[in-house]
Design an enzyme around this catalytic site. Structure first.
Site, PDB file in Angstrom:
ATOM      1  N   GLY A 155      -6.942 148.714 -38.505  1.00  0.00           N
ATOM      2  CA  GLY A 155      -6.032 148.490 -39.627  1.00  0.00           C
ATOM      3  C   GLY A 155      -4.558 148.540 -39.241  1.00  0.00           C
ATOM      4  N   ASP A 162       1.706 141.397 -42.043  1.00  0.00           N
ATOM      5  CA  ASP A 162       1.553 141.915 -40.682  1.00  0.00           C
ATOM      6  C   ASP A 162       2.446 141.162 -39.702  1.00  0.00           C
ATOM      7  OD1 ASP A 162      -0.370 143.290 -42.014  1.00  0.00           O
ATOM      8  OD2 ASP A 162      -2.084 142.329 -41.045  1.00  0.00           O
ATOM      9  N   GLY A 168      -9.296 146.811 -34.648  1.00  0.00           N
ATOM     10  CA  GLY A 168     -10.104 147.015 -35.857  1.00  0.00           C
ATOM     11  C   GLY A 168      -9.773 148.308 -36.585  1.00  0.00           C
ATOM     12  N   SER A 181      -3.675 144.713 -34.769  1.00  0.00           N
ATOM     13  CA  SER A 181      -3.565 144.313 -33.369  1.00  0.00           C
ATOM     14  C   SER A 181      -3.548 142.789 -33.245  1.00  0.00           C
ATOM     15  CB  SER A 181      -4.715 144.899 -32.555  1.00  0.00           C
ATOM     16  OG  SER A 181      -5.944 144.542 -33.128  1.00  0.00           O
ATOM     17  N   SER A 182      -4.217 142.088 -34.164  1.00  0.00           N
ATOM     18  CA  SER A 182      -4.245 140.620 -34.023  1.00  0.00           C
ATOM     19  C   SER A 182      -2.873 140.014 -34.312  1.00  0.00           C
ATOM     20  CB  SER A 182      -5.313 140.000 -34.916  1.00  0.00           C
ATOM     21  OG  SER A 182      -5.055 140.245 -36.271  1.00  0.00           O
ATOM     22  N   TYR A 198     -12.590 140.204 -47.563  1.00  0.00           N
ATOM     23  CA  TYR A 198     -11.148 139.986 -47.732  1.00  0.00           C
ATOM     24  C   TYR A 198     -10.893 138.645 -48.429  1.00  0.00           C
ATOM     25  CZ  TYR A 198      -6.164 139.698 -46.550  1.00  0.00           C
ATOM     26  OH  TYR A 198      -4.792 139.592 -46.619  1.00  0.00           O
ATOM     27  N   GLU A 222      -0.735 147.399 -50.913  1.00  0.00           N
ATOM     28  CA  GLU A 222      -1.839 146.832 -50.142  1.00  0.00           C
ATOM     29  C   GLU A 222      -2.433 145.654 -50.923  1.00  0.00           C
ATOM     30  OE1 GLU A 222      -1.982 147.272 -46.810  1.00  0.00           O
ATOM     31  OE2 GLU A 222      -2.317 149.420 -47.057  1.00  0.00           O
ATOM     32  N   HIS A 223      -2.690 144.572 -50.215  1.00  0.00           N
ATOM     33  CA  HIS A 223      -3.255 143.339 -50.796  1.00  0.00           C
ATOM     34  C   HIS A 223      -2.300 142.676 -51.788  1.00  0.00           C
ATOM     35  CE1 HIS A 223      -7.263 143.643 -48.953  1.00  0.00           C
ATOM     36  NE2 HIS A 223      -7.013 144.937 -49.018  1.00  0.00           N
ATOM     37  N   THR A 224      -1.076 143.122 -51.792  1.00  0.00           N
ATOM     38  CA  THR A 224      -0.082 142.497 -52.671  1.00  0.00           C
ATOM     39  C   THR A 224       0.562 141.290 -51.998  1.00  0.00           C
ATOM     40  OG1 THR A 224       1.331 144.265 -51.857  1.00  0.00           O
ATOM     41  CG2 THR A 224       0.564 144.476 -54.107  1.00  0.00           C
TER      42      THR A 224
HETATM   43  C1  GLA Z   1      -4.509 142.708 -43.751  1.00  0.00           C
HETATM   44  C2  GLA Z   1      -3.811 141.361 -43.918  1.00  0.00           C
HETATM   45  C3  GLA Z   1      -2.485 141.502 -44.651  1.00  0.00           C
HETATM   46  C4  GLA Z   1      -2.623 142.310 -45.924  1.00  0.00           C
HETATM   47  C5  GLA Z   1      -3.418 143.580 -45.681  1.00  0.00           C
HETATM   48  C6  GLA Z   1      -3.719 144.312 -46.957  1.00  0.00           C
HETATM   49  O1  GLA Z   1      -3.778 143.538 -42.889  1.00  0.00           O
HETATM   50  O2  GLA Z   1      -3.590 140.767 -42.668  1.00  0.00           O
HETATM   51  O3  GLA Z   1      -1.931 140.239 -44.893  1.00  0.00           O
HETATM   52  O4  GLA Z   1      -3.183 141.546 -46.953  1.00  0.00           O
HETATM   53  O5  GLA Z   1      -4.630 143.338 -45.014  1.00  0.00           O
HETATM   54  O6  GLA Z   1      -2.549 144.772 -47.544  1.00  0.00           O
END
Ligand code: GLA
Length: 381
Positions: free
Chosen positions: A119, A167, A117, A122-123, A217, A31-33
């Site tokens: 996680g 995503d 919203g 959906s966007s 974020y 996550e967030h990588t």
């Molecule tokens: C959101 C962002 C992704 C990713 C995640 C965290 O979904 O759109 O690019 O950074 O958060 O892993």
């Protein structure tokens, strides 16, 4: 749903729809990588957004979103960001036209069952699904990777979220029964079978809707960049936190602002967890993999500080339940769903257990989604 969307489209616009389905995504670990040029491990799931489109003869986008029961019209002469969900469509038109020149107006109908919203992105499903639909309808010839990049630019510049590529990539490249090990530095990817017949990926929705744009974020992303720019003075070869080892980070702990150190700590170890996790998956060791998911939750909560009491609670309670291998908050942060790997024969009992506990504590009933890993966005014939 597919038949009903076609019917609704016909009733509203008086013509046949060209239909595309775009899934939501899960991310097992990592996550967030993505925006740190590291690895991620997502998969597309059986929650989807459907987009029906057809050409119209005016320079106008006319769109109805069933989830909001809202019809809106936008001129295509001046494409600019707007408030709310239509901005995703306008951004996609903007970026596709930028490369291919103007095309005709469109009638669009959107419906689906990806909770917003939560996680599950959906966007990204809206952007990539709409991009794929235009690509096919107008024969634009973009590759899936190019569509993913246009969708990412739309998030950045039309919605203000400086997201990574996970995503958009996952929604467009998902493969049934597999997770995608994606290297976000060079976009190399590998499909890894997720074949554990006795286990399912179960999402528990905290019902806390995360709002990320322009907020924490982007702050996290900036903190990671600050860390890199400081560390580069000592290690000129590193390009991102993906190149930094735990040892290097500890050596320079004292010259980094404390908060930047904490953010870097999470990313460096999260990337390591992902690599270790892939190793465990290849050895069918779901037990060890699950432990890493709990470690990620701890990191998200204490080091990266993107969790919330609700997500922490869901993960902690899941940890006590026999048959739950791993559980952690998924996606950008501050709520949404936790992702849980649960043994099939205890899913029902686990669902009842977690719903009861959570409702008692937070006075909200969490929704539970038992997911299936499916193919990415596609045209529905
Ligand atoms: C959101 C962002 C992704 C990713 C995640 C965290 O979904 O759109 O690019 O950074 O958060 O892993």
């Amino acid at each position: 749903m597919e038949t009903s969307i076609r019917r609704q489209f016909y009733q509203r616009f008086g013509k046949e729809a060209f239909l595309v389905a775009a899934p939501g995504r899960v991310n097992l670990i990592g996550e967030h990588t993505d925006y740190n040029q590291g690895y991620v491990l997502p998969a597309a799931i059986d929650k989807k957004i459907y987009i029906g489109i057809s050409k119209n003869d005016k320079p106008v986008l006319r769109v109805f979103a069933a989830q909001y029961q809202q019809e809106l019209s936008f001129s295509l002469d001046q494409l600019a960001p707007v408030e709310g969900w239509p901005t995703y469509l306008l951004g996609m038109i903007y970026y596709l036209q930028k490369d291919r020149g103007a095309f005709e107006g469109l009638d669009v109908y959107i419906d689906g069952n990806i909770p917003i919203g939560a996680g599950m992105s959906s966007s990204a499903a809206i952007c990539t699904g709409f991009g794929l639909a235009m690509n096919e309808l107008f024969n634009l010839g973009f590759t899936r990777m190019q569509l993913a990049l246009a969708a990412q630019k739309t998030e950045h510049n039309f919605a203000g979220l400086m997201c990574g590529i996970m995503d958009q990539f996952a929604v467009l490249h998902g493969k049934s029964g597999h997770v995608i090990k994606l290297d976000c530095r060079n976009m190399d990817y590998e499909y890894i079978p997720f074949h554990f017949p006795d286990y399912r990926v179960v999402l528990v929705n905290s019902m806390v809707s995360h709002s990320l744009a322009g907020s924490e974020y982007n702050v996290r992303r900036a903190q990671c960049e600050e860390g890199i720019s400081i560390l580069q003075k000592y290690y000129p070869d590193i390009q991102s936190l993906r190149d930094v080892t735990g040892k290097q980070l500890e050596l320079h702990k004292n010259i980094l602002p404390e908060i930047v150190y904490r953010r870097c700590h999470f990313i460096v170890h999260e990337n390591e967890r992902l690599l270790q996790g892939c190793d465990f998956l290849s050895k069918d060791n779901l037990g060890e993999f699950g432990k890493l998911m709990f470690e990620t939750q701890e990191g998200l909560s204490k080091w990266y500080e993107v969790s919330c009491p609700e997500s922490d609670f869901l993960s902690e309670e899941a940890k006590t339940y026999p048959g739950v291998m791993g559980a952690r908050q998924m996606g950008g942060g501050f709520g949404g769903c936790t992702i849980n790997i649960v043994r099939e024969d205890v899913i029902e009992d686990f669902a009842e257990f977690i719903q009861k506990k959570y409702t008692k504590k937070f006075n909200k009933v969490p929704e539970i989604y038992i997911t299936q890993i499916e193919d990415g966005a596609h045209v529905v014939r």
